[in-house]
Design an enzyme around this catalytic site. Structure first.
Site, PDB file in Angstrom:
ATOM      1  N   TYR A 196      30.541  34.030  37.904  1.00 40.59           N
ATOM      2  CA  TYR A 196      31.552  33.874  38.946  1.00 40.59           C
ATOM      3  C   TYR A 196      30.890  33.333  40.211  1.00 40.59           C
ATOM      4  CZ  TYR A 196      35.099  36.641  36.435  1.00 40.59           C
ATOM      5  OH  TYR A 196      36.021  37.093  35.531  1.00 40.59           O
TER       6      TYR A 196
ATOM      7  N   ASP B  41      42.864  37.600  38.252  1.00 36.57           N
ATOM      8  CA  ASP B  41      43.999  38.087  39.029  1.00 36.57           C
ATOM      9  C   ASP B  41      44.779  36.946  39.656  1.00 36.57           C
ATOM     10  OD1 ASP B  41      44.011  40.806  38.708  1.00 36.57           O
ATOM     11  OD2 ASP B  41      42.641  41.197  40.362  1.00 36.57           O
TER      12      ASP B  41
END
Length: 391
Positions: A192, A120
């Site tokens: 992540y 994003d």
């Protein structure tokens, strides 16, 4: 190809890239193979924590290889602050858009870049992986296809043009792969990291847009228990944002941990240096934690005059140090915003607003409305995308 042009190509691969090496010919649309690779329907799902909406048809075309072109696997790192995500969007600066522009300037023809993971706006990447097909056409004899560029030449050339842009994205590795290798669907797992800065004061300007600042103290042991509840094979509907394209909310979360680490801008005191250095000068760490719960460093070695100390006892001009924590999440793939929603839950567990029992209830609720607000994008980093060994 003549011996002279062959020697020139060899020489180019051994010297830094110069802008004069770029193909000056006007862009032309590359010929694509008429039959794209067929991809299993179950593959068409979200592969990253965040990203735009991409149709199944356009994703499937990522397997289509340009006739006579070399497919390259390209690893990139970027600071996501000034990007509107990774996927191509009209009139927006995106990771894919910037990469495609740099490749076109290098080879003089348009290309299509396909990412392994969508990110994003504001999300960073230590290593996102893409694939791209490049057909090397002779400048002297249009239509003649030359041997593919060496990966090292591709890396230097593309970085040359990327650095002329905003300087917030860089190619870190390039490999030649098989024509049917797909950066997204061949990925075995993704990792992540999420950075948390804990302390009452505002973070340093050098930490801007690089972490989530939390003013309250965090109960790390409670957060670790919450992590253990979420690890495993579950229906993660409570951590699935609206717009997720995955066919099923059931995922296997292989790892979810929280660890205290050194802050990014860490300049140790003399006492801390003595605790961190071994006799041969290499870095070691023997202490349990260099920070107190208030975020204040344990620098007991300095001596200051009364005039240089403020009312609260802090040395004048010396800021309190934040504690830094990293949440690590690892799985083959994630639902849309799954990592940020999980971190948002861990945060409220750490502050005491929710309990570990609440974590189980939220997981069992199977609706995103049961979860607390998700963590901001600025602290999230795509750290690694793992593949089978690439020759």
């Amino acid at each position: 190809m003549s011996a002279a042009s062959s020697d020139a190509a060899d020489a180019a691969s051994k010297r830094p890239f110069e802008s004069s090496l770029a193909d000056p010919s006007p862009p032309s649309k590359l010929q694509r193979s008429s039959q794209p690779d067929i991809l299993p329907a179950e593959k068409l799902e979200s592969a990253g924590d965040g990203g735009g909406t991409v149709g199944a048809e356009s994703e499937a075309m990522g397997g289509a290889r340009i006739s006579r072109a070399q497919r390259y696997l390209v690893a990139v790192e970027y600071a996501g602050t000034r990007f509107s995500g990774s996927q191509q969007q009209p009139d927006k600066r995106t990771v894919v858009g910037v990469l495609e522009e740099a490749f076109q300037k290098f080879i003089g023809q348009p290309v299509s870049v396909f990412c392994s993971s969508r990110t994003d706006s504001g999300v960073h990447a230590l290593s996102n992986v893409c694939h791209v097909d490049v057909e090397r056409i002779s400048k002297r004899k249009p239509g003649e296809v030359l041997p593919p560029h060496d990966p090292g030449v591709v890396k230097r050339a593309v970085n040359h043009f990327l650095h002329k842009n905003e300087g917030d994205i860089m190619v870190t590795d390039v490999r030649c792969v098989a024509p049917d290798f797909h950066a997204r669907y061949k990925a075995l797992e993704r990792t992540y990291h999420y950075r948390l800065l804990c302390g009452p004061e505002r973070p340093s300007i050098f930490e801007k847009n690089s972490a989530w600042h939390i003013t309250e103290d965090l109960n790390i042991q409670a957060m670790k228990k919450a992590c253990n509840i979420l690890v495993g094979h579950h229906d993660f509907s409570s951590f699935r944002a609206i717009g997720c394209q995955a066919k099923s909310p059931v995922k296997t979360l292989d790892e979810l941990t929280i660890t205290e680490v050194f802050p990014f801008m860490f300049f140790p005191s003399s006492l801390e240096r003595s605790e961190m250095e071994s006799p041969d000068g290499s870095l070691v760490y023997l202490g349990a934690s260099l920070m107190g719960s208030s975020g204040e460093g344990s620098d007991n070695s300095s001596t200051t005059s009364a005039k240089s100390v403020s009312e609260n006892g802090q040395e004048f001009g010396k800021r309190l140090r934040h504690r830094c924590f990293v949440v690590t999440a690892r799985a083959q793939s994630f639902l849309y915003h799954q990592v940020r929603l999980m971190v948002g839950l861990l945060k409220v567990v750490g502050t005491g607003d929710r309990t570990t029992a609440d974590v189980e209830k939220i997981l069992d609720a199977k609706t995103v409305t049961a979860a607390p607000p998700m963590a901001p994008a600025c602290g999230l980093y795509l750290a690694n995308v793992k593949y089978d060994p690439i020759v």
